[in-house]
Design a protein around this motif. Structure first.
Motif: not given
Length: 343
Positions: A180-186
Motif C-alpha cells: 500500500r505504501v508503494e502504491e501511494a508512491f506510485a
C-alpha cells in the motif's frame, strides 16, 4: 484489485540544481529547560552556512513573535511570516517534485508529528506544506500517506530509500502494508522502486526521535552510489543496525536493475552521553548547489567524514557544530528542505 493510479512527477535528487532552501525558525523550546538562544544559534548557523557557501537563497518561516530574533540571527535570509509549531522544515514542509512540462509540484504528505509524539503539537505544522507550496507557486499534490521528508531519500531517477518503522508505523499508517505504501508512491511518482530498510538508528526511538528516519542512516550521493552510516564500535547497538543496512544495500539494485555501490561513513567515536546511546550521524548533511553543509561534533571522526563527503559529492564541505541540533532530535538535513530549480 485494480492497478494503482500512476503519477507523472519526479522527485529530483538533492544533488540537482536548487532554486532555494526552505527552513522554519524554531518556536518550541525543548528539551524542557533548554536555552532558546542555543536553538536559535544552531538553526542560524545552518542557514548562514548555506547563504555564505551554498550558492542559493534561504527562506525561513517565522512567527510574528520570533521575526525579530530571526532577522537578528540570519540577516540575509528572506523571512516569511507563517504560524507554525516547530522548526523541522524537512518534515513539515512539502516534498518538491517536477514534471516533463517544467512544472513545479509539492507533495503534501499527511503530517502528525512523527506518529503523534506526546511532547509536541502540530495543528499549524500540518498546514506548513501548503503555505510553502503556495509561496513557491507549486501545484499541491495531496497524499493519504502519513510521512515526512526525513523518511525519504531518492536518486532522482525513481529509486527511494525508506524504513519500515516509519512507513509502517501504526501511529502513522495503521494497518498499512509495504504494497500500500508503494502504491501511494506510485500515485505521485509513477514507476518507482522502494528499497526497504528495517529500521533506523537506536537513539532515534528515544522520546525526541522520529522512530527511524532514513536521513540518519543512508543517502544517495549519486545514482547508484549510497552513503551509509557505519558504527564501527561493536559496543554500540547501531553497529548491528548499520552492518545490516550495508549488507541489504550492497545486495540491492536500483530501478534500472543496477547494483548499488555502498560507501561507509563512520559514526562519531563518541558513543553515549548522560548514559544514553547517541545517534550522531554525518549522513544528516545538506547538499547545496556549491557546497555540502556537514554536521560535525568536535569528534575525532569529523575530518574523516568530511573528506568522504567531499569526495562523494565533489563539492567543498563546510561543517556546523551540530550537537545542539541532535540534542533536540535531528540534524542539519532535518531543518532544511530544498526547492529544485526548473529548467
Amino acid at each position: 484489485m485494480s492497478a494503482p493510479e500512476r503519477g507523472m512527477w519526479r522527485m529530483p535528487a538533492e544533488t540537482e540544481v536548487q532554486e532555494r532552501t526552505w527552513m522554519a525558525w524554531p518556536v518550541q523550546w525543548y528539551p524542557p529547560g533548554s536555552d532558546p538562544d542555543e536553538a536559535r544559534a544552531v538553526w542560524a548557523a545552518v542557514a548562514n552556512a548555506i547563504l555564505k557557501h551554498g550558492g542559493q537563497p534561504v527562506t525561513i518561516l517565522v512567527t510574528e513573535e520570533e521575526k525579530g530574533q530571526a532577522k537578528k540571527w540570519v540577516p540575509d535570509a528572506t523571512l516569511m511570516v507563517v504560524r507554525h509549531d516547530d522548526g523541522w522544515a524537512r518534515d513539515t514542509g512539502p516534498t518538491f517534485v517536477v514534471d516533463d512540462r517544467q512544472r513545479l509540484g509539492a507533495v503534501d504528505w499527511v503530517f502528525n508529528a512523527w506518529g503523534a509524539q506526546p511532547w509536541t503539537r502540530w495543528a499549524w505544522d500540518a498546514r506548513v506544506a501548503t503555505a510553502i507550496a503556495n509561496q513557491a507557486a507549486a501545484e499541491i499534490i495531496p497524499s493519504e500517506l502519513v510521512a515526512e521528508g526525513g523518511g525519504i531519500h531518492t536518486d532522482g531517477q525513481g529509486t527511494f530509500l525508506v524504513t519500515e518503522t516509519v512507513m509502517l508505523d501504526p501511529y502513522r499508517n495503521l494497518g498499512w502494508t509495504r504494497e500500500r505504501v508503494e502504491e501511494a508512491f506510485a500515485r505521485v511518482y509513477g514507476e518507482c522502486k522502494l528499497i526497504w530498510l528495517s529500521r533506523g538508528l537506536t537513539a532515534d526511538y528515544s522520546p525526541y526521535g522520529t522512530r527511524g528516519h532514513i536521513d540518519l542512516v543512508a543517502t544517495f550521493a549519486a545514482p547508484g552510489q549510497v552513503l551509509v552510516h557505519s558504527q564501527e564500535n561493536p559496543d554500540h547497538p547501531d553497529h548491528e543496525v548499520s552492518n545490516r543496512a550495508v549488507e541489504l544495500l550492497s545486495q540491492a539494485t536500483d530501478i534500472q536493475g543496477k547494483p548499488l555501490t555502498v560507501t561507509r561513513v563512520p559514526a562519531p567515536k563518541k558513543l553515549t552521553e548522560a548514559g544514553e546511546w547517541l545517534d550522531w550521524s554525518y549522513i544528516n548533511h545538506v547538499v547545496c548547489n556549491e557546497a555540502v553543509i556537514a554536521c560535525n561534533f568536535d569528534d575525532e571522526n569529523d575530518n574523516r567524514a568530511n573528506v568522504i563527503l567531499r569526495d562523494a559529492y565533489g563539492r567543498d564541505v563546510f561543517p556546523v557544530h551540530a550537537r545542539p541540533l541532535f540534542e533536540r532530535g535531528g540534524g542539519a538535513h532535518c531543518i532544511t528542505q530544498q526547492q529544485p530549480r526548473l529548467p
